[in-house]
Design a protein around this motif. Sequence first.
Motif, PDB file in Angstrom:
ATOM      1  N   THR A  34      -3.959 -16.282  -3.845  1.00 42.38           N
ATOM      2  CA  THR A  34      -4.325 -15.112  -4.628  1.00 42.38           C
ATOM      3  C   THR A  34      -3.703 -13.837  -4.055  1.00 42.38           C
ATOM      4  O   THR A  34      -3.283 -13.801  -2.897  1.00 42.38           O
ATOM      5  CB  THR A  34      -5.854 -14.941  -4.688  1.00 42.38           C
ATOM      6  OG1 THR A  34      -6.356 -14.787  -3.361  1.00 42.38           O
ATOM      7  CG2 THR A  34      -6.510 -16.139  -5.358  1.00 42.38           C
ATOM      8  N   PHE A  35      -3.674 -12.814  -4.898  1.00 37.40           N
ATOM      9  CA  PHE A  35      -3.244 -11.486  -4.477  1.00 37.40           C
ATOM     10  C   PHE A  35      -4.211 -10.479  -5.067  1.00 37.40           C
ATOM     11  O   PHE A  35      -4.875 -10.740  -6.081  1.00 37.40           O
ATOM     12  CB  PHE A  35      -1.816 -11.179  -4.942  1.00 37.40           C
ATOM     13  CG  PHE A  35      -1.678 -11.087  -6.432  1.00 37.40           C
ATOM     14  CD1 PHE A  35      -1.852  -9.886  -7.096  1.00 37.40           C
ATOM     15  CD2 PHE A  35      -1.375 -12.224  -7.179  1.00 37.40           C
ATOM     16  CE1 PHE A  35      -1.737  -9.817  -8.477  1.00 37.40           C
ATOM     17  CE2 PHE A  35      -1.261 -12.157  -8.562  1.00 37.40           C
ATOM     18  CZ  PHE A  35      -1.441 -10.949  -9.209  1.00 37.40           C
ATOM     19  N   SER A  36      -4.290  -9.321  -4.433  1.00 35.92           N
ATOM     20  CA  SER A  36      -5.137  -8.249  -4.941  1.00 35.92           C
ATOM     21  C   SER A  36      -4.625  -6.919  -4.415  1.00 35.92           C
ATOM     22  O   SER A  36      -4.217  -6.821  -3.263  1.00 35.92           O
ATOM     23  CB  SER A  36      -6.588  -8.456  -4.502  1.00 35.92           C
ATOM     24  OG  SER A  36      -7.396  -7.396  -4.978  1.00 35.92           O
ATOM     25  N   SER A  37      -4.656  -5.917  -5.283  1.00 35.52           N
ATOM     26  CA  SER A  37      -4.347  -4.544  -4.898  1.00 35.52           C
ATOM     27  C   SER A  37      -5.425  -3.652  -5.499  1.00 35.52           C
ATOM     28  O   SER A  37      -5.722  -3.751  -6.690  1.00 35.52           O
ATOM     29  CB  SER A  37      -2.988  -4.098  -5.438  1.00 35.52           C
ATOM     30  OG  SER A  37      -1.947  -4.855  -4.889  1.00 35.52           O
ATOM     31  N   ASP A  51      -0.538  11.001  -7.884  1.00 36.48           N
ATOM     32  CA  ASP A  51      -1.977  11.205  -7.820  1.00 36.48           C
ATOM     33  C   ASP A  51      -2.768   9.888  -7.745  1.00 36.48           C
ATOM     34  O   ASP A  51      -3.991   9.892  -7.796  1.00 36.48           O
ATOM     35  CB  ASP A  51      -2.461  12.078  -8.982  1.00 36.48           C
ATOM     36  CG  ASP A  51      -2.030  11.552 -10.338  1.00 36.48           C
ATOM     37  OD1 ASP A  51      -1.116  10.714 -10.408  1.00 36.48           O
ATOM     38  OD2 ASP A  51      -2.613  11.995 -11.349  1.00 36.48           O
ATOM     39  N   TRP A  52      -2.061   8.779  -7.575  1.00 36.57           N
ATOM     40  CA  TRP A  52      -2.682   7.460  -7.387  1.00 36.57           C
ATOM     41  C   TRP A  52      -2.187   6.869  -6.083  1.00 36.57           C
ATOM     42  O   TRP A  52      -1.116   7.223  -5.578  1.00 36.57           O
ATOM     43  CB  TRP A  52      -2.312   6.527  -8.547  1.00 36.57           C
ATOM     44  CG  TRP A  52      -3.133   6.774  -9.754  1.00 36.57           C
ATOM     45  CD1 TRP A  52      -2.965   7.789 -10.667  1.00 36.57           C
ATOM     46  CD2 TRP A  52      -4.265   6.030 -10.192  1.00 36.57           C
ATOM     47  NE1 TRP A  52      -3.922   7.705 -11.645  1.00 36.57           N
ATOM     48  CE2 TRP A  52      -4.731   6.635 -11.383  1.00 36.57           C
ATOM     49  CE3 TRP A  52      -4.927   4.916  -9.706  1.00 36.57           C
ATOM     50  CZ2 TRP A  52      -5.827   6.148 -12.086  1.00 36.57           C
ATOM     51  CZ3 TRP A  52      -6.015   4.425 -10.408  1.00 36.57           C
ATOM     52  CH2 TRP A  52      -6.464   5.045 -11.582  1.00 36.57           C
ATOM     53  N   HIS A  53      -2.963   5.935  -5.544  1.00 38.50           N
ATOM     54  CA  HIS A  53      -2.528   5.198  -4.361  1.00 38.50           C
ATOM     55  C   HIS A  53      -3.219   3.839  -4.330  1.00 38.50           C
ATOM     56  O   HIS A  53      -4.189   3.603  -5.035  1.00 38.50           O
ATOM     57  CB  HIS A  53      -2.750   5.992  -3.078  1.00 38.50           C
ATOM     58  CG  HIS A  53      -4.186   6.347  -2.807  1.00 38.50           C
ATOM     59  ND1 HIS A  53      -4.631   6.676  -1.558  1.00 38.50           N
ATOM     60  CD2 HIS A  53      -5.278   6.425  -3.605  1.00 38.50           C
ATOM     61  CE1 HIS A  53      -5.931   6.955  -1.616  1.00 38.50           C
ATOM     62  NE2 HIS A  53      -6.345   6.811  -2.836  1.00 38.50           N
ATOM     63  N   THR A  54      -2.667   2.961  -3.497  1.00 38.16           N
ATOM     64  CA  THR A  54      -3.253   1.637  -3.296  1.00 38.16           C
ATOM     65  C   THR A  54      -3.970   1.670  -1.961  1.00 38.16           C
ATOM     66  O   THR A  54      -3.351   1.888  -0.923  1.00 38.16           O
ATOM     67  CB  THR A  54      -2.168   0.543  -3.334  1.00 38.16           C
ATOM     68  OG1 THR A  54      -1.616   0.530  -4.660  1.00 38.16           O
ATOM     69  CG2 THR A  54      -2.731  -0.824  -3.013  1.00 38.16           C
ATOM     70  N   THR A  55      -5.286   1.470  -1.996  1.00 36.46           N
ATOM     71  CA  THR A  55      -6.101   1.604  -0.788  1.00 36.46           C
ATOM     72  C   THR A  55      -6.262   0.294  -0.032  1.00 36.46           C
ATOM     73  O   THR A  55      -6.626   0.309   1.135  1.00 36.46           O
ATOM     74  CB  THR A  55      -7.483   2.166  -1.142  1.00 36.46           C
ATOM     75  OG1 THR A  55      -8.118   1.289  -2.089  1.00 36.46           O
ATOM     76  CG2 THR A  55      -7.356   3.566  -1.741  1.00 36.46           C
ATOM     77  N   ALA A  56      -5.994  -0.832  -0.687  1.00 29.54           N
ATOM     78  CA  ALA A  56      -6.102  -2.140  -0.037  1.00 29.54           C
ATOM     79  C   ALA A  56      -5.218  -3.118  -0.790  1.00 29.54           C
ATOM     80  O   ALA A  56      -5.018  -2.996  -1.997  1.00 29.54           O
ATOM     81  CB  ALA A  56      -7.543  -2.634  -0.038  1.00 29.54           C
ATOM     82  N   GLN A  92       0.819  -1.211   0.000  1.00 29.32           N
ATOM     83  CA  GLN A  92       0.000   0.000   0.000  1.00 29.32           C
ATOM     84  C   GLN A  92       0.856   1.266   0.000  1.00 29.32           C
ATOM     85  O   GLN A  92       0.393   2.321  -0.442  1.00 29.32           O
ATOM     86  CB  GLN A  92      -0.948   0.005   1.194  1.00 29.32           C
ATOM     87  CG  GLN A  92      -2.078  -0.999   1.031  1.00 29.32           C
ATOM     88  CD  GLN A  92      -3.053  -0.940   2.183  1.00 29.32           C
ATOM     89  OE1 GLN A  92      -3.047  -1.794   3.050  1.00 29.32           O
ATOM     90  NE2 GLN A  92      -3.888   0.084   2.175  1.00 29.32           N
ATOM     91  N   GLN A  93       2.091   1.171   0.458  1.00 35.32           N
ATOM     92  CA  GLN A  93       2.972   2.335   0.503  1.00 35.32           C
ATOM     93  C   GLN A  93       3.675   2.606  -0.826  1.00 35.32           C
ATOM     94  O   GLN A  93       3.936   3.756  -1.161  1.00 35.32           O
ATOM     95  CB  GLN A  93       4.025   2.161   1.606  1.00 35.32           C
ATOM     96  CG  GLN A  93       3.444   2.068   2.999  1.00 35.32           C
ATOM     97  CD  GLN A  93       2.675   3.317   3.368  1.00 35.32           C
ATOM     98  OE1 GLN A  93       3.172   4.420   3.226  1.00 35.32           O
ATOM     99  NE2 GLN A  93       1.446   3.140   3.820  1.00 35.32           N
ATOM    100  N   TRP A  94       4.007   1.556  -1.584  1.00 31.22           N
ATOM    101  CA  TRP A  94       4.822   1.756  -2.785  1.00 31.22           C
ATOM    102  C   TRP A  94       4.099   1.520  -4.105  1.00 31.22           C
ATOM    103  O   TRP A  94       4.602   1.916  -5.157  1.00 31.22           O
ATOM    104  CB  TRP A  94       6.091   0.898  -2.744  1.00 31.22           C
ATOM    105  CG  TRP A  94       5.907  -0.594  -2.646  1.00 31.22           C
ATOM    106  CD1 TRP A  94       6.017  -1.355  -1.520  1.00 31.22           C
ATOM    107  CD2 TRP A  94       5.625  -1.522  -3.715  1.00 31.22           C
ATOM    108  NE1 TRP A  94       5.803  -2.682  -1.815  1.00 31.22           N
ATOM    109  CE2 TRP A  94       5.564  -2.814  -3.156  1.00 31.22           C
ATOM    110  CE3 TRP A  94       5.406  -1.379  -5.082  1.00 31.22           C
ATOM    111  CZ2 TRP A  94       5.301  -3.942  -3.910  1.00 31.22           C
ATOM    112  CZ3 TRP A  94       5.146  -2.513  -5.841  1.00 31.22           C
ATOM    113  CH2 TRP A  94       5.098  -3.774  -5.256  1.00 31.22           C
ATOM    114  N   ASN A  95       2.931   0.916  -4.099  1.00 28.08           N
ATOM    115  CA  ASN A  95       2.289   0.465  -5.336  1.00 28.08           C
ATOM    116  C   ASN A  95       1.473   1.576  -6.009  1.00 28.08           C
ATOM    117  O   ASN A  95       0.250   1.591  -5.956  1.00 28.08           O
ATOM    118  CB  ASN A  95       1.403  -0.747  -5.050  1.00 28.08           C
ATOM    119  CG  ASN A  95       0.919  -1.414  -6.309  1.00 28.08           C
ATOM    120  OD1 ASN A  95       1.613  -1.435  -7.307  1.00 28.08           O
ATOM    121  ND2 ASN A  95      -0.280  -1.951  -6.257  1.00 28.08           N
TER     122      ASN A  95
END
Length: 137
Positions: free
Chosen positions: A50-53, A35-40, A27-30
Motif C-alpha cells: 500500500t501507499f498513502s500520502s 498553499d498545500w503540502h504533504t505532511t506524511a 513529502q517534498q514534491w507532492n
Amino acid sequence: MNITVETTIAAPVALVWQTWTTPADIQQWNAASDDWHTTAASVDLRVGGTFSSRMEAKDGSMGFDFAGTYTQVVEHRLIECAFGDRTLRVEFLPGPEGVTVRETFEAESTHSEEQQRAGWQAILDNFARHVRGKLGA
C-alpha cells in the motif's frame, strides 16, 4: 475517461525512481500549489503493498488522504495502482533527453477534466523540480 500527464527530466532513471518512491522525497514534491503540502507519506512498493500520502492545506482548513494498493511494480519502468475504484499507471521511459514520467489515471466526476489535468501536471512539475534540485541543476 483517462487523463495523461507527463514530464521529462534529465536525470538517471534510478534517481527518478528513487525520488518517486521514497516517502521523505514525496513529502517534498507532492503538492499542486504552494498553499498545500504533504505532511506524511508511506510506501510499501510491492504488488499488494500500500501507499498513502496525507495532503493538507497549509492554513489547516482542509486535507485528505491519497491512498491505494500497488497492482504492478516493474523496477525503474512501471508502477500501477488502484485507489478507490480508480487506477493509476506511472511509466518511467528513458530516452535521449532523460526520463519521461508519464501518469495515466482514471478521471473522477467531482472536478472538470481541465482541473484534474492541471492539478496532476502541477504535482508532476514539482516532482521534476525536486529531482533537478537533487542533481544541483
